[in-house]
Each structure stands twice: as structure tokens, then as C-alpha cells.
Enzyme design. Structure first.
Site, PDB file in Angstrom:
ATOM      1  N   ARG A 211      55.992  29.311  16.770  1.00 51.93           N
ATOM      2  CA  ARG A 211      55.162  30.099  15.631  1.00 51.93           C
ATOM      3  C   ARG A 211      55.398  31.353  16.084  1.00 51.93           C
ATOM      4  NH1 ARG A 211      51.241  26.009  16.972  1.00 51.93           N
ATOM      5  NH2 ARG A 211      50.437  27.031  18.840  1.00 51.93           N
ATOM      6  N   PHE A 227      53.409  20.947   6.375  1.00 53.20           N
ATOM      7  CA  PHE A 227      52.562  20.492   7.321  1.00 53.20           C
ATOM      8  C   PHE A 227      51.988  21.653   8.219  1.00 53.20           C
ATOM      9  CE2 PHE A 227      56.634  18.219   7.122  1.00 53.20           C
ATOM     10  CZ  PHE A 227      56.134  16.811   6.394  1.00 53.20           C
ATOM     11  N   ASP A 249      49.730  20.975   3.426  1.00 56.92           N
ATOM     12  CA  ASP A 249      49.227  20.163   4.204  1.00 56.92           C
ATOM     13  C   ASP A 249      48.410  19.085   3.250  1.00 56.92           C
ATOM     14  OD1 ASP A 249      48.783  19.901   7.394  1.00 56.92           O
ATOM     15  OD2 ASP A 249      47.522  18.815   6.298  1.00 56.92           O
ATOM     16  N   ASP A 299      57.058  21.047  10.319  1.00 53.88           N
ATOM     17  CA  ASP A 299      56.710  21.085  11.708  1.00 53.88           C
ATOM     18  C   ASP A 299      55.633  19.592  11.463  1.00 53.88           C
ATOM     19  OD1 ASP A 299      55.854  20.774  13.999  1.00 53.88           O
ATOM     20  OD2 ASP A 299      54.227  22.300  14.124  1.00 53.88           O
ATOM     21  N   CYS A 339      58.488  16.317  17.060  1.00 52.25           N
ATOM     22  CA  CYS A 339      57.732  15.836  18.305  1.00 52.25           C
ATOM     23  C   CYS A 339      57.718  14.394  18.513  1.00 52.25           C
ATOM     24  CB  CYS A 339      56.381  16.754  17.867  1.00 52.25           C
ATOM     25  SG  CYS A 339      55.590  15.763  16.560  1.00 52.25           S
TER      26      CYS A 339
HETATM   27  N1  SAH Z   1      52.462  23.323  12.251  1.00 54.83           N
HETATM   28  C1  SAH Z   1      51.104  22.864  13.127  1.00 54.83           C
HETATM   29  C2  SAH Z   1      50.870  21.681  13.266  1.00 54.83           C
HETATM   30  C3  SAH Z   1      51.205  20.539  12.400  1.00 54.83           C
HETATM   31  S1  SAH Z   1      50.726  18.805  12.697  1.00 54.83           S
HETATM   32  C4  SAH Z   1      50.843  24.072  13.963  1.00 54.83           C
HETATM   33  O1  SAH Z   1      51.670  24.911  14.207  1.00 54.83           O
HETATM   34  O2  SAH Z   1      49.763  24.132  14.234  1.00 54.83           O
HETATM   35  C5  SAH Z   1      51.074  17.928  11.238  1.00 54.83           C
HETATM   36  C6  SAH Z   1      50.066  18.366  10.071  1.00 54.83           C
HETATM   37  O3  SAH Z   1      50.790  17.685   9.067  1.00 54.83           O
HETATM   38  C7  SAH Z   1      48.671  18.044  10.158  1.00 54.83           C
HETATM   39  O4  SAH Z   1      48.011  18.806   9.803  1.00 54.83           O
HETATM   40  C8  SAH Z   1      48.861  16.664   9.157  1.00 54.83           C
HETATM   41  O5  SAH Z   1      47.412  16.592   8.138  1.00 54.83           O
HETATM   42  C9  SAH Z   1      49.866  17.033   8.205  1.00 54.83           C
HETATM   43  N2  SAH Z   1      50.560  15.844   7.381  1.00 54.83           N
HETATM   44  C10 SAH Z   1      50.797  14.686   7.981  1.00 54.83           C
HETATM   45  N3  SAH Z   1      51.507  14.031   6.975  1.00 54.83           N
HETATM   46  C11 SAH Z   1      51.523  14.954   5.940  1.00 54.83           C
HETATM   47  C12 SAH Z   1      52.389  14.821   4.542  1.00 54.83           C
HETATM   48  N4  SAH Z   1      53.074  13.716   4.374  1.00 54.83           N
HETATM   49  N5  SAH Z   1      52.308  15.808   3.950  1.00 54.83           N
HETATM   50  C13 SAH Z   1      51.492  17.184   4.074  1.00 54.83           C
HETATM   51  N6  SAH Z   1      51.057  17.044   5.286  1.00 54.83           N
HETATM   52  C14 SAH Z   1      51.120  16.093   6.272  1.00 54.83           C
END
Ligand code: SAH
Length: 394
Positions: A211, A227, A249, A299, A339
């Protein structure tokens, strides 16, 4: 005589290399009747002492090693000692930059199945193995002693508990029980974390340094944060002077928290936009609309949870990376992550390369990222290394 596990001839090799897992197939014999989570001594078939471990009768990982030191007693002091040792590493490596960090990273800190994350004055504990659950009171007591100003909250609401014969468990365990969302400070970025209902223990602490890195590329740029969860990458980008940030998201709750997080930071109104959408669909829409971006962050959640799902997951990674590559402006930056522990960094790189090939865009790797130093990887425990990131430039 203590309960013991006798290892099949030749199968002690990984233990001699200090890998902490004993699979059911490596066990020749069990002497005595150890119960769920009970401490057992581990011997080779030649009668050589190898380790002291926690027994887990229903798991494929039949035992997890507490210690390779003969005579080490597993008791309250053991947990105080291991948690204290783990915390010392964080004191130097991360405490100067954040009040939210992983205090104990399971196997890598010599405490298999124990995750402890600190969010300011709240410690969130996740107990994933039979051994960890058996010692939960000792672990909470150790935390109360070592961190007298902190509340302790359990978030053992994960499916893997069932493999260990454990039910899910959550709730306050020590100190105050009214745990409202906590505002953390990570490299000066303010962010609220709801430890009771947030993902994992509340936040993705492992991505902290990634980040931070987005700030190198964000000034004056348009940033697409896919995401986004509670908006972490987007906040860093906006604070570094991004011209426009779009958080995408599927979760309305996550975006709601992301909007609140924006209000905690000195960010000019209108810079950050929020899109509730499926990333796979949204990226296609952007392609159709002819939108382009200077910086794209991908992510995603873990796509691979078993060897069987590896192929499908690779298609997923390839798809989003292909679309992102084709949405990048010349000179643009793609920060892409996986991840999934079961996906090697080599294979991840290849999948991203395949995506670029299909997009007919030649990207160059200019940097790599991995999990922050409070998520260390035990040198004898490669499974601890799960987070991979590439920074690519068009
Ligand atoms: N980048 C963030 C963590 C991401 S966690 C950070 O630094 O804090 C992954 C996220 O992806 C979650 O919030 C989940 O709601 C979202 N997600 C999962 N599948 C998805 C999709 N197909 N489209 C959009 N968001 C999605």
C-alpha cells in the site's frame, strides 16, 4: 510414560529439517491415547527423540511441533516466552510505522495455528489448530500479562477449524468487551477496522508495504483500485496526490467503511470514487467504454484453496491481469498480487505474462513486493510465504 508418536522409517527427514508438521501418513504408531490437542513426544522408529508436538486426531496434519528442544515443557511460560520473542521482532521492524501489526504469525513464530494481530489496544486472536485451541486460556493469560493495556478478542471463525475437529468461536476473552471499530494509524494513514466482523481479523495487515509503495506512482495520476476492501490502497494513493482514485469492490459494507476511512484523512472531496461491482465485469466494461488508467491495483482474495482449484484460479488471475494490462496508459503502472500460498511466484509471474500476451501489451517488472515483515516466513516453513506481488510498467 508420556503419549508418543513414532515416525515411519525415513519420514523423520522433514522433522530433522525442523518443518513443524507431521502428516498422518508419516506416523508408524501412536503409543498411549492422546486426546485432541494433547502434548505428545515424537520419536523416530529407532527410538531417537525428535520433537514435542500437539496431537490432532482428525486432521491430515496429525501433529504440529511446539518445540525441537528436548526437555522444553509446554506450559504457561512457554507461551509467554514465544509471544514475547515474536513481539521483539515487530518492535524493531514495524512498530515505528504502525499501531496495527501481526504479533504472532503461527508456525513461523513457533506457535503453530496461533495468529495474533494487534489493532492499537485490541489483540485479535485466531486459533486454527487443536493444539492452539487446547492452550487458549494460557495464550489469553500470556497476552493479558504482556499487554496489560490491551483487550483480547477471539476471531476463530474460520472453516479450517472443522478439519481440526473444532467449532468456530468468537468473542471478547480478556479486558474490556465493548469493541467498537478501532482507528489504526499505518504510515500516517488513518483507517477504521472492525475486528468483530471485518475480513480475517479485521484488516489485511500483510499488504501494508505494498500500500505504501503505491504512493511512489500515484501523484497526479488516475488510480484504479480493484478489490479495494476498506479502501487501503486508495487512501494511500489519494494522500500522495492522485488526481482521481476509483475503488471497486463487490461488498457494500467494505465500500461503506472505505467512505468512512476517507473522512478520517485529509483528502480533497471528489478525488475518491466508489464502485460496487464485480471486478471481472467492471474491467470488461472499462475496456468497452475505452477508459484507461495510469495506475491499476489488483489485490484479489485468495483464488486457490486446494490443488484442484489451481487451474481455475490461474484462469482468473490471467483474466484480470489481461484486462488490466489493456487498460493501462503508456508509462502506466500495474501492481498485481496473489495471496494464494499454493501458487508459486514463478507460476504467478507466468500467468501475468500470459495475460499480457493476450492483451498484446509488453509490460516490464520493475519491482516485487511480499508480505510485510510482521508476517515473517520461518526458514524451515516455506508455507508461510504466501503473498506475492509484482509491480509492472508499460
Ligand atoms: N486491497 C485490500 C484487501 C483486498 S481483500 C486492502 O489492502 O485492504 C479482497 C476484496 O475483494 C474483498 O473486499 C472482497 O469483498 C473483494 N472481492 C472478492 N471478489 C470480488 C469480485 N469478484 N469483484 C469485486 N470485489 C471482490
Amino acid at each position: 510414560m508420556s503419549n508418543r508418536i513414532i515416525i515411519k522409517p525415513g519420514r523423520e527427514k522433514s522433522l530433522l529439517r525442523r518443518h513443524p508438521w507431521i502428516f498422518s501418513g508419516a506416523i508408524a504408531k501412536i503409543v498411549g491415547k492422546p486426546t485432541l490437542g494433547e502434548t505428545v513426544d515424537v520419536y523416530s522408529d529407532k527410538g531417537e527423540w525428535l520433537a514435542v508436538a500437539a496431537y490432532s486426531p482428525s486432521s491430515q496434519i496429525r501433529a504440529r511441533v511446539w518445540s525441537f528442544t528436548r526437555g522444553r515443557h509446554i506450559n504457561a511460560d512457554f507461551f509467554i516466552d514465544r509471544i514475547q520473542t515474536a513481539h521483539r521482532l515487530r518492535e524493531r521492524e514495524v512498530c515505528p510505522y504502525t499501531n496495527a501489526y501481526r504479533v504472532v504469525a503461527g508456525e513461523s513464530d513457533g506457535l503453530p495455528g496461533v495468529t495474533i494481530d494487534r489493532y492499537d489496544d485490541v489483540l485479535v486472536v485466531q486459533l486454527l489448530s487443536a493444539g492452539a485451541a487446547t492452550w487458549e486460556e494460557a495464550i489469553y493469560d500470556a497476552l493479558a500479562e504482556l499487554f496489560p493495556d490491551c483487550a483480547v478478542y477471539e476471531r476463530s471463525d474460520v472453516d479450517v477449524r472443522s478439519k481440526e475437529g473444532l467449532a468456530k468461536a468468537t468473542g471478547p476473552r480478556r479486558g474490556r468487551s465493548d469493541i467498537a471499530p478501532i482507528v489504526i494509524d499505518e504510515y500516517g494513514v488513518k483507517l477504521a477496522v472492525d475486528v468483530r466482523s471485518g475480513h480475517k481479523t479485521g484488516y489485511y495487515l500483510d499488504q501494508r508495504d505494498a500500500r505504501k509503495k503505491v504512493q511512489q506512482y500515484a501523484k497526479g495520476k488516475t488510480v484504479l483500485n480493484c478489490f479495494s476492501y476498506t479502501g487501503g490502497f486508495g487512501l494511500y494513493a489519494a494522500l500522495a496526490g492522485a488526481h482521481r482514485v476509483i475503488n471497486v469492490d463487490v461488498s457494500e459494507d467494505a465500500l461503506e467503511m472505505a467512505r468512512f476511512n476517507e473522512s478520517l484523512n485529509p483528502i480533497r472531496e471528489g478525488v475518491i470514487e466508489y464502485l460496487k461491482a464485480d471486478v471481472f465485469e467492471q474491467l470488461r466494461r472499462f475496456v468497452d467504454e475505452g477508459e484507461t488508467f495510469d495506475v491499476i491495483v489488483l489485490d484479489p482474495p485468495k483464488f486457490v484453496d486446494s490443488k484442484q482449484s489451481l487451474n481455475r484460479a490461474c484462469r482468473g488471475y490471467k483474466d484480470i491481469n489481461r484486462l488490466a494490462a489493456s487498460l493501462l496508459n503508456p508509462g502506466g503502472i500495474l501492481m498485481t498480487f496473489s495471496c494464494s500460498g499454493l501458487l508459486s511466484s514463478e507460476l504467478f509471474q507466468k500467468v501475468v505474462a500470459d495475460g499480457c500476451l493476450d492483451a498484446k501489451v509488453d509490460l516490464k517488472i520493475i519491482d516485487r513486493t511480499q508480505q510485510a515483515p510482521d508476517h515473517p516466513v520461518g526458514i524451515h516453513y516455506p508455507e508461510g510465504w504466501y503473498l506475492k506481488g509484482l509491480v509492472l510498467k508499460r
